[in-house]
Write a protein that holds these residues in place. Structure first.
Motif, PDB file in Angstrom:
ATOM      1  N   SER B 297      -7.708  -2.040  -2.995  1.00  0.00           N
ATOM      2  CA  SER B 297      -8.289  -1.383  -1.826  1.00  0.00           C
ATOM      3  C   SER B 297      -8.069  -2.313  -0.639  1.00  0.00           C
ATOM      4  O   SER B 297      -7.825  -3.508  -0.819  1.00  0.00           O
ATOM      5  N   VAL B 298      -8.162  -1.745   0.553  1.00  0.00           N
ATOM      6  CA  VAL B 298      -7.870  -2.547   1.746  1.00  0.00           C
ATOM      7  C   VAL B 298      -8.803  -2.147   2.889  1.00  0.00           C
ATOM      8  O   VAL B 298      -9.318  -1.029   2.920  1.00  0.00           O
ATOM      9  N   ASP B 299      -8.985  -3.073   3.823  1.00  0.00           N
ATOM     10  CA  ASP B 299      -9.452  -2.654   5.146  1.00  0.00           C
ATOM     11  C   ASP B 299      -8.434  -3.157   6.140  1.00  0.00           C
ATOM     12  O   ASP B 299      -7.682  -4.089   5.858  1.00  0.00           O
ATOM     13  N   LEU B 357       2.676  -4.486  19.091  1.00  0.00           N
ATOM     14  CA  LEU B 357       3.174  -4.180  17.752  1.00  0.00           C
ATOM     15  C   LEU B 357       2.067  -4.365  16.704  1.00  0.00           C
ATOM     16  O   LEU B 357       1.967  -3.580  15.756  1.00  0.00           O
ATOM     17  N   GLN B 358       1.216  -5.361  16.889  1.00  0.00           N
ATOM     18  CA  GLN B 358       0.069  -5.527  15.974  1.00  0.00           C
ATOM     19  C   GLN B 358      -0.791  -4.264  15.978  1.00  0.00           C
ATOM     20  O   GLN B 358      -1.237  -3.793  14.925  1.00  0.00           O
ATOM     21  N   TRP B 359      -1.007  -3.727  17.156  1.00  0.00           N
ATOM     22  CA  TRP B 359      -1.808  -2.498  17.297  1.00  0.00           C
ATOM     23  C   TRP B 359      -1.155  -1.367  16.509  1.00  0.00           C
ATOM     24  O   TRP B 359      -1.808  -0.644  15.747  1.00  0.00           O
ATOM     25  N   ALA B 360       0.158  -1.243  16.680  1.00  0.00           N
ATOM     26  CA  ALA B 360       0.872  -0.159  15.993  1.00  0.00           C
ATOM     27  C   ALA B 360       0.879  -0.357  14.482  1.00  0.00           C
ATOM     28  O   ALA B 360       0.745   0.606  13.715  1.00  0.00           O
ATOM     29  N   ILE B 361       0.993  -1.603  14.051  1.00  0.00           N
ATOM     30  CA  ILE B 361       1.040  -1.890  12.609  1.00  0.00           C
ATOM     31  C   ILE B 361      -0.273  -1.467  11.946  1.00  0.00           C
ATOM     32  O   ILE B 361      -0.278  -0.868  10.864  1.00  0.00           O
ATOM     33  N   GLY B 362      -1.390  -1.754  12.600  1.00  0.00           N
ATOM     34  CA  GLY B 362      -2.680  -1.346  12.052  1.00  0.00           C
ATOM     35  C   GLY B 362      -2.748   0.158  11.863  1.00  0.00           C
ATOM     36  O   GLY B 362      -3.154   0.667  10.804  1.00  0.00           O
ATOM     37  N   LEU B 363      -2.316   0.880  12.882  1.00  0.00           N
ATOM     38  CA  LEU B 363      -2.366   2.351  12.794  1.00  0.00           C
ATOM     39  C   LEU B 363      -1.388   2.876  11.755  1.00  0.00           C
ATOM     40  O   LEU B 363      -1.684   3.841  11.035  1.00  0.00           O
ATOM     41  N   GLU B 364      -0.222   2.236  11.656  1.00  0.00           N
ATOM     42  CA  GLU B 364       0.729   2.644  10.603  1.00  0.00           C
ATOM     43  C   GLU B 364       0.076   2.533   9.225  1.00  0.00           C
ATOM     44  O   GLU B 364       0.217   3.415   8.380  1.00  0.00           O
ATOM     45  N   LEU B 365      -0.646   1.441   9.007  1.00  0.00           N
ATOM     46  CA  LEU B 365      -1.300   1.264   7.703  1.00  0.00           C
ATOM     47  C   LEU B 365      -2.312   2.380   7.450  1.00  0.00           C
ATOM     48  O   LEU B 365      -2.355   2.970   6.361  1.00  0.00           O
ATOM     49  N   PHE B 366      -3.122   2.661   8.451  1.00  0.00           N
ATOM     50  CA  PHE B 366      -4.114   3.736   8.303  1.00  0.00           C
ATOM     51  C   PHE B 366      -3.426   5.051   7.905  1.00  0.00           C
ATOM     52  O   PHE B 366      -3.931   5.803   7.074  1.00  0.00           O
ATOM     53  N   PRO B 372      -7.985   7.898   1.204  1.00  0.00           N
ATOM     54  CA  PRO B 372      -9.047   7.396   2.090  1.00  0.00           C
ATOM     55  C   PRO B 372     -10.143   6.646   1.332  1.00  0.00           C
ATOM     56  O   PRO B 372     -10.962   5.972   1.946  1.00  0.00           O
ATOM     57  N   TRP B 373     -10.173   6.773   0.013  1.00  0.00           N
ATOM     58  CA  TRP B 373     -11.144   6.018  -0.788  1.00  0.00           C
ATOM     59  C   TRP B 373     -10.740   4.550  -0.914  1.00  0.00           C
ATOM     60  O   TRP B 373     -11.513   3.736  -1.402  1.00  0.00           O
ATOM     61  N   ARG B 374      -9.527   4.230  -0.516  1.00  0.00           N
ATOM     62  CA  ARG B 374      -9.072   2.841  -0.706  1.00  0.00           C
ATOM     63  C   ARG B 374      -8.673   2.161   0.605  1.00  0.00           C
ATOM     64  O   ARG B 374      -8.120   1.071   0.578  1.00  0.00           O
ATOM     65  N   VAL B 375      -8.915   2.804   1.734  1.00  0.00           N
ATOM     66  CA  VAL B 375      -8.604   2.151   3.008  1.00  0.00           C
ATOM     67  C   VAL B 375      -9.819   2.308   3.940  1.00  0.00           C
ATOM     68  O   VAL B 375     -10.332   3.407   4.128  1.00  0.00           O
ATOM     69  N   PHE B 376     -10.281   1.198   4.478  1.00  0.00           N
ATOM     70  CA  PHE B 376     -11.543   1.202   5.217  1.00  0.00           C
ATOM     71  C   PHE B 376     -11.330   0.896   6.684  1.00  0.00           C
ATOM     72  O   PHE B 376     -10.432   0.156   7.052  1.00  0.00           O
TER      73      PHE B 376
END
Lengths: 421, 556
Positions: B297-299, B357-366, B372-376
Motif C-alpha cells: 500500500s502507498v500514500d 514535475l514533482q507535482w505531476a508525478i504525484g498526480l500520476e501515481l494517484f 483506492p484501498w491501497r493508495v492514500f
C-alpha cells in the motif's frame, strides 16, 4: 527513612540516576549527586505547606486565588514571567495567558534567545548527549558553563571509556581560559589542548579557526592572547575529527550581540560537515527554560517571548522581553510562576504581583498575592525537557507536603476568571 | 440519548449499500442501527440533500514530536503570516505550513478529519510527541515508532540475532513508546550518516555495522507481520528526492519478500533520470509494480505549490537536499543513538521545472494506481504542503478539466515530460471516501473507525454537495466527533480531547535484560526513564482513553 530513585530537576542535564534518602520528608542525595544537586536538595529543607498570603497576610487558597483573579481583572496589560515550571505548569500558564491576553517570557529569556536568534537566521547542525557520549572523538569546550553550570557533563558525556562505537582516544579542546580546579576535572587519559582565549575574544577565535580549517591565508599570530601554535594545532584536530562536538552554554556569553559568537560556531560546524561530521551541543534546559519555550512553541506556533494581547499571538524578542516590558512600564500586573529552583525572584517592578513560588522562598517585598506551590520532581511528579531538546524525562514525586501544583493553582485562577464574566 | 440524522446520502464504502439515502442513529457517541423499542429520539439533524461520510483519517501527517517544533522555532515568520485569532472556544495560535498543535486540531476537525497519525515518532522523543499530540485537540491520535537506524537494532542485525529477539524488541518498542505501528526511515542511512556515509543504496553496507537496508527492511517487515500488528511496516524508502531513485524504490518493494509493506510519500521516491535535465517521472513503472503487488500500500505525499517546510527523520537526505531549501536556513540533527532529523524549508513553484514535475508525478501515481484501498491521500504534511490543501488536491483528482487547466500553467518543459495530460481518470466520491476513510481505518486496524455501521465511533461529516469539490470538502456543514458537534461550516464549535490509539502485541519480556545493559552502556537515561506507561501517556497526551487495537500474532 527510605531510599528513592530520583531524577534531578536542578540543571538541564536531568540526571536520572540519583539515589535520594528521604527521612521525615527531608531529602539528601546519597548517589549520583554533584555540588549543584546536593545543595539544591539540601535547600529544600523540611516539607512544609505555608499558607498563601494576600498582601503578606495568611489566607486560604481559595481566598488567594480569588484575590489573584481580582488583580488580573483590573489589569489591562498583564505580564507572565519566571516560567521556572514543568510541562503541565507551562500548559496551564499558557491557558491563562490566552484568557487574559498576557505577554509571556522566561526569566532567562535573554540567554535563551542567543541560540534561538541564530537558529532563526541561519539554522544549525546539532547532536544529543548519547551521540556525543558514544561517537565524539573530539570535544571542543567553550566557556566554563559545561563545568560550572552543568557539573556532571564531563563525567556523564565526555569521560573517555564511557562506551561506544567510535572512540579509541578522545581529544578535548578547552577554548577559553578555565580555572585550575576545572582543568583538573578533565578526564584522565584524554588528550587535551588549551587555547586559553579570553571569553570576549571568542568571535575572533571562531573566525580564525574557520579560516584555518578552510586553508585560507591568515596570520594566526595576529590574534591577541592566543598562542599561534595552539590555534594551528586546534584547527588540525578539528579537521582530523571524525565526529567532533562543540559545547557551550549561552548563559556564559553575556555581552551585547553574543549571538554573533554562536553564529560563528554554527558556521564553522556547517563548513566542517562538508567533509566530516561535526555537531553543536549547546547546554541549556536549567530552570525550565527549554520546557517553557517548547510548550509555547508547539501550542502557539511561535516561540517566547510572545504576546497574547488582542486575541492573537505575536512573537517579538524586541518588544516582549520580560525586563524591557517592565522597564518601559508596559505591564500593569505581573504573574510570576517559579516552581522549580526558585532561584530568580520576581523583579521589583512596582506593579501588582501574583507570585507562585516554592514553599521555602521568602520574598523581600510582600507581593499582592503569594501562593506556595509544589516543586516538580520533589513534592509532585512532573516532566521537563533535557538540554539536548529531544529527551523529556518524567520526574517522580519524592515526598508529600500537601502543596498544590502550579498547574492546579493556575487552572483554579483561570476557572475564577471564566466564572464571572 | 438518541440522535438521528435524516435524509443524507450516506457514502460508506465498507457496507453492503455503500451509497444510499438512509438515516443514521447515534447513542452515547456510537452509531447504532436504530431506536430500541419505544426509545425516543432526542435530537434530529436534518441532512436532507446532504452527503454523509465517516470522519476522515490522515494516516501520515507530522503533527507531533520535536522536528515540527524545530520547524516552528526556525520559521516564526510563517506563524506570523498566518495568525489564527481566538474565538469563543479556540485559543489564539498560528497556522501556516508548520501550524501550532492547537491550530492543527482545529483545522483538521473543521475539514472533517477525526483521527490523525504521526508517522515518525522517535522512540527517545516519544514523550514529547505524545505531549504535542495531547495539545492537538478534537481529533484522535496515534503514532508510529521509528526503528531501523537505532544502534541497538543495527547491532542485533550485525551480530546475526535470531528473529525472535528482533520481534521482541519491536514489540517492546511499541509498548514502551505507546505506538500503533512501526516505521523505518531510510533504513540504516540515518545511522550511516553519523559515520560520514553520505548515501546508502538498498544493497549497500552500512560502513560501521555492515548491514544493508535490504536486511533491515526484511527483518522489520517480518517482525511487524509476525507480531500481528495491523499496520504493515511503514517505509520511507532510501534515496528520498534523488533523481533515479525509482530503482531503490522497486528494490525496497522486493526487500519485503511479499510481506505487507506501506510505502510512504511515494512521490518523492518515483524519479527517473531521463531527459536533458536528468530528472523525469518514473510514476508509470512504480504504479505498475504497485498494481501487481497486493502486499503493497502507498500514500502519495503530493506536493502543492507554495511555501512549506520539510521536517523528516532522514538526516542524511535532508542534509543533501538542504541546498535547494528556501529560505536558506535549515537544521540537521543526530539523535541519541536512535535516529536523526532534518528541517529544511521549501518553496515549491509551478514555474520551476523540478517542482512542477514533482507535482505531476504525484498526480500520476494517484491516477495510475488502480486500487483506492491501497493508495492514500497525503501531502506528507507539511513536507509536500500543509494538510489544509487537501480539498484542492481532491479537486485535482475528481475534476479532469481543472487538472488540465493547472497543467497548462506549470513549467512547460515539465508539462511536456508528464503523461498527466493523457490520464482521463476522475475519482468518484466513493473512491475519495475509500482513500480518506475506509481504507486508512482498515490498514491501521481501527475497526470502529472509517465507516458508519452500527458500533462505529459516531464520527460523522455532513457535506453540502457542490459542483466544486474543493468547496465541498473545505467546509463541511457539520462535523461530529464521538457524537458531539465540533465544527459547523468551518467554525469550531467544541474542543473535546481525542483518544490515543495503540497496539500492544504479546512478547517475551526477557528482552529487557539485554536492553537494560545496553541502556547503561550507551544511553544517557535509564531504561525505566525511557518507558511510558498507560497512565503517563494519558497524562502527557491529555487523553480521556487509550484505544488498544488487537494484534493477531502469526507464526512464521
Amino acid at each position: 527513612m527510605s531510599l528513592r530513585e530520583a531524577t534531578c530537576a536542578f540543571c538541564g542535564l536531568l540526571c536520572d540516576d540519583l539515589e535520594v534518602e528521604v527521612a521525615g520528608g527531608v531529602l539528601r542525595v546519597v548517589r549520583g549527586g554533584c555540588a549543584r544537586s546536593e545543595a539544591a536538595f539540601a535547600a529544600l529543607g523540611e516539607p512544609a505547606a505555608p499558607p498563601p498570603r494576600i498582601a503578606g497576610q495568611a489566607a486560604t487558597l481559595d481566598a488567594a486565588v480569588a484575590a489573584a483573579a481580582d488583580v488580573l481583572r483590573a489589569a489591562r496589560r498583564p505580564l507572565i514571567g519566571g516560567l521556572d515550571v514543568d510541562v503541565n505548569g507551562m500548559r496551564s500558564t499558557l491557558a491563562l495567558a490566552r484568557r487574559i491576553g498576557a505577554v509571556v517570557d522566561h526569566a532567562d529569556g535573554a540567554a535563551k534567545y542567543r541560540n534561538l536568534h541564530v537558529l532563526q537566521e541561519f539554522g544549525g547542525i546539532t547532536t544529543t548527549f548519547a551521540e556525543a557520549r558514544n561517537r565524539a572523538d573530539l570535544v571542543v569546550l567553550v566557556g566554563d558553563g559545561w563545568s560550572r553550570r552543568f557539573p556532571r557533563f564531563l563525567e556523564r558525556i565526555v569521560a573517555p571509556g564511557a562506551s561506544g562505537a567510535a572512540t579509541a582516544a578522545r581529544r578535548i579542546v578547552t577554548v577559553t581560559a578555565i580555572d585550575p580546579a576545572t582543568r583538573m576535572a578533565l578526564p584522565k587519559g584524554a588528550e587535551v589542548l588549551a587555547l586559553d582565549a579570553p571569553l570576549v575574544g571568542l568571535p575572533a577565535v571562531c573566525t580564525m579557526l574557520q579560516a584555518l580549517v578552510e586553508g585560507r591565508p591568515v596570520q594566526p599570530a595576529r590574534l591577541a592572547g592566543v598562542s599561534q601554535e595552539a590555534l594551528v594545532r586546534c584547527a588540525e584536530w578539528i579537521r582530523a575529527a571524525r565526529y567532533g562536538v562543540v559545547v557551550w552554554s549561552a548563559a556564559d556569553l553575556d555581552w551585547p550581540h553574543a549571538e554573533l559568537t554562536v553564529q560563528a560556531i554554527a558556521r564553522l560546524v556547517r563548513t566542517l560537515n562538508g567533509s566530516t561530521r561535526f555537531a553543536a551541543l549547546p547546554l541549556a534546559g536549567t530552570d525550565g527554560d527549554l520546557t517553557a519555550n517548547a510548550v509555547q512553541t508547539w501550542q502557539s506556533g511561535v516561540p517566547l517571548p510572545a504576546s497574547y494581547a488582542n486575541g492573537s499571538v505575536d512573537f517579538d524578542p524586541n518588544r516582549y522581553a520580560l525586563r524591557d516590558v517592565l522597564a518601559r512600564g508596559e505591564a500593569d500586573a505581573l504573574v510570576w510562576v517559579s516552581s522549580l529552583s526558585g532561584a530568580v525572584p520576581p523583579p521589583a517592578s512596582g506593579v501588582p504581583t501574583i507570585a507562585l513560588t516554592r514553599a521555602d522562598v521568602r520574598l523581600g517585598m510582600a507581593p499582592s498575592v503569594q501562593i506556595p506551590v509544589a516543586t516538580p520532581g520533589i513534592d509532585a511528579s512532573g516532566h521537563l525537557l533535557r538540554s539536548d531538546k529531544v529527551i523529556t524525562l518524567r520526574l517522580p514525586r519524592l515526598r508529600e507536603n500537601g502543596l498544590p501544583s502550579a498547574s492546579t493553582v493556575l487552572d483554579a485562577l483561570l476557572g475564577q476568571l471564566e466564572q464571572r464574566c | 440519548m438518541l440522535t438521528r440524522f435524516v435524509g443524507a446520502r450516506v457514502i460508506d464504502p465498507v457496507h453492503a449499500t455503500p451509497d444510499a439515502v438512509r438515516d443514521l442513529y447515534v447513542r452515547d457517541g456510537r452509531i447504532v442501527s436504530g431506536p430500541r423499542d419505544g426509545e425516543p429520539v432526542h435530537r434530529t439533524w436534518d441532512a436532507a440533500g446532504a452527503i454523509a461520510m465517516a470522519g476522515a483519517i490522515d494516516l501520515h501527517t507530522h503533527i507531533g514530536g520535536g522536528k515540527v517544533n524545530i520547524a516552528r522555532g526556525l520559521l516564526p515568520e510563517l506563524g506570523r503570516e498566518h495568525p489564527l485569532a481566538a474565538t469563543e472556544v479556540c485559543g489564539a495560535c498560528t497556522m501556516g505550513p508548520a501550524p501550532s498543535t492547537l491550530a492543527t486540531g482545529y483545522r483538521y476537525a473543521a475539514m472533517g478529519y477525526t483521527a490523525c497519525f504521526e508517522p515518525a515518532m522517535l522512540p527517545v522523543n516519544a514523550r514529547q510527541a505524545h505531549m504535542e499530540m495531547g495539545d492537538t485537540p478534537i481529533v484522535d491520535k496515534g503514532a508510529y515508532a521509528m526503528l531501523g537506524n537505532d544502534d541497538f537494532l543495527l547491532r542485533l542485525l550485525a551480530d546475526g540475532a535470531d528473529r525472535r529477539e528482533i520481534r521482541d524488541y519491536v514489540a517492546w518498542t511499541l509498548h514502551a513508546t505507546q505506538a500503533i505501528a512501526i516505521k523505518v526511515v531510510n533504513a540504516g542511512g540515518i545511522s550511516a550518516f553519523k559515520f560520514n556515509q553520505r548515501s546508502l543504496d538498498v544493497d549497500e553496507a552500512h560502513v560501521h555495522y555492515g548491514v544493508t537496508p535490504r536486511t533491515i527492511l526484511r527483518e522489520l517487515a517480518r517482525a511487524v507481520h509476525d507480531l500481528g500488528v495491523p499496520h504493515p511496516l511503514h517505509v520511507h524508502s532510501s534515496n528520498l528526492g534523488v533523481p533515479g531513485n525509482v530503482d531503490s524504490t522497486l528494490a525496497t518493494i522486493d526487500a519485503a519478500e511479499g510481506l505487507p509493506i506501506h510505502l510512504t510519500h511515494l512521490q518523492f521516491h518515483s524519479y527517473g533520470t531521463e531527459g536533458d535535465r536528468r530528472f523525469s517521472s518514473a510514476a508509470a513503472r512504480i504504479a505498475e509494480k504497485v498494481n501487481a503487488s497486493p502486499n503493497v500500500s502507498v500514500d502519495v505525499g503530493q506536493i502543492m505549490f507554495g511555501q512549506t517546510v520539510t521536517a523528516s527523520g532522514d538526516s542524511m537526505l535532508q542534509y543533501r537536499n538542504a541546498r535547494h531549501g528556501r529560505p536558506a536556513k535549515w537544521v540537521v540533527m543526530d539523535i541519541e543513538c536512535d535516529a536523526g532529523c532534518g528541517v529544511v524549508p521549501f518553496r515549491y513553484r509551478d514555474r520551476d521545472f523540478v517542482n512542477a514535475l514533482q507535482w505531476a508525478i504525484g498526480l500520476e501515481l494517484f491516477l495510475l494506481i488502480r486500487d483506492p484501498w491501497r493508495v492514500f491521500l497525503t501531502t506528507d504534511h507539511p513536507n509536500g504542503g500543509p494538510f489544509t490543501s487537501y480539498p484542492h488536491l481532491i479537486k485535482l483528482l475528481m475534476d479532469g478539466s481543472f487538472r488540465k487547466d493547472v497543467l497548462a500553467r506549470i513549467n512547460p518543459e515539465a508539462a511536456a515530460m508528464t503523461a498527466l495530460g493523457s490520464l482521463e481518470r476522475e475519482y468518484s466520491l466513493q473512491e475519495i471516501a475509500i482513500m480518506t476513510r475506509a481504507a486508512p481505518a482498515r490498514i491501521l486496524g481501527l475497526e470502529d473507525h472509517g465507516h458508519l455501521g452500527a458500533g462505529a465511533a459516531a464520527n460523522i461529516v455532513i457535506y453540502e454537495p457542490h459542483p466544486d469539490p474543493e468547496v465541498m470538502f473545505a467546509t463541511p456543514r457539520w462535523v461530529f466527533k464521538d457524537g458531539e458537534l465540533v465544527a459547523e461550516r468551518g467554525e469550531v464549535k467544541a474542543v473535546p480531547q481525542g483518544a490515543i490509539h495503540t497496539v500492544k502485541p504479546d512478547f517475551d519480556r526477557g528482552i529487557e535484560r539485554r536492553l537494560k545493559t545496553w541502556f547503561e552502556q550507551h544511553h544517557t537515561q535509564s531504561l525505566a526513564s525511557f518507558k511510558i506507561d498507560d497512565e503517563e501517556v494519558c497524562e502527557c497526551g491529555r487523553a480521556p482513553r487509550l484505544a488498544v487495537h488487537a494484534c493477531r500474532a502469526r507464526s512464521s
